[in-house]
Scaffold this motif. Structure first.
Motif, short mmCIF file in Angstrom:
data_model
loop_
_atom_site.label_atom_id
_atom_site.label_comp_id
_atom_site.label_asym_id
_atom_site.label_seq_id
_atom_site.Cartn_x
_atom_site.Cartn_y
_atom_site.Cartn_z
N ASN A 69 0.81 -1.22 0.00
CA ASN A 69 0.00 0.00 0.00
C ASN A 69 0.84 1.27 0.00
N GLY A 70 2.12 1.14 -0.37
CA GLY A 70 2.94 2.31 -0.62
C GLY A 70 4.02 2.64 0.39
N THR A 81 7.38 2.88 2.10
CA THR A 81 8.76 2.64 1.67
C THR A 81 9.69 2.47 2.86
#
Length: 100
Positions: free
Chosen positions: A28-29, A31
């Motif tokens: 879901n993004g 990092t």
């Protein structure tokens, strides 16, 4: 540049699912992943994350209980995050919050 952080605060029981939670946050993004262990009401790594994030950054959590199992504390943390102009994204809706 916006940074997407994943945040987990897990008990020993929750650690059994750590890899699954991290994978979902990354899908879901997220990092970067930041974690805390539940010790009283402290969240030193979340506090550092909030203090060092820039306006526009995002913190992604699996569910609101990963901030706190106490709704009042969780709400206070959400307010603190928003006051720093950081976007909080919960992958599960708040309706799932169950204080026990």
């Amino acid at each position: 540049m916006t940074t997407f952080y994943g945040y987990l605060r897990l008990s020993d029981e929750g650690m059994k699912h750590f890899d699954d939670y991290v994978a979902e946050l990354k899908q879901n993004g997220a990092t970067e992943i930041v974690t805390d262990k539940p010790v009283y009401h402290t969240r030193p790594n979340l506090d550092d994350l909030i203090a060092n994030s820039e306006a526009g950054d995002r913190i992604i959590i699996k569910r609101i209980t990963h901030l706190s199992a106490n709704l009042e504390i969780a709400t206070s943390l959400v307010d603190k995050i928003e006051a720093h102009q950081i976007t909080l994204v919960s992958l599960e809706p708040w309706e799932r919050f169950n204080p026990g």
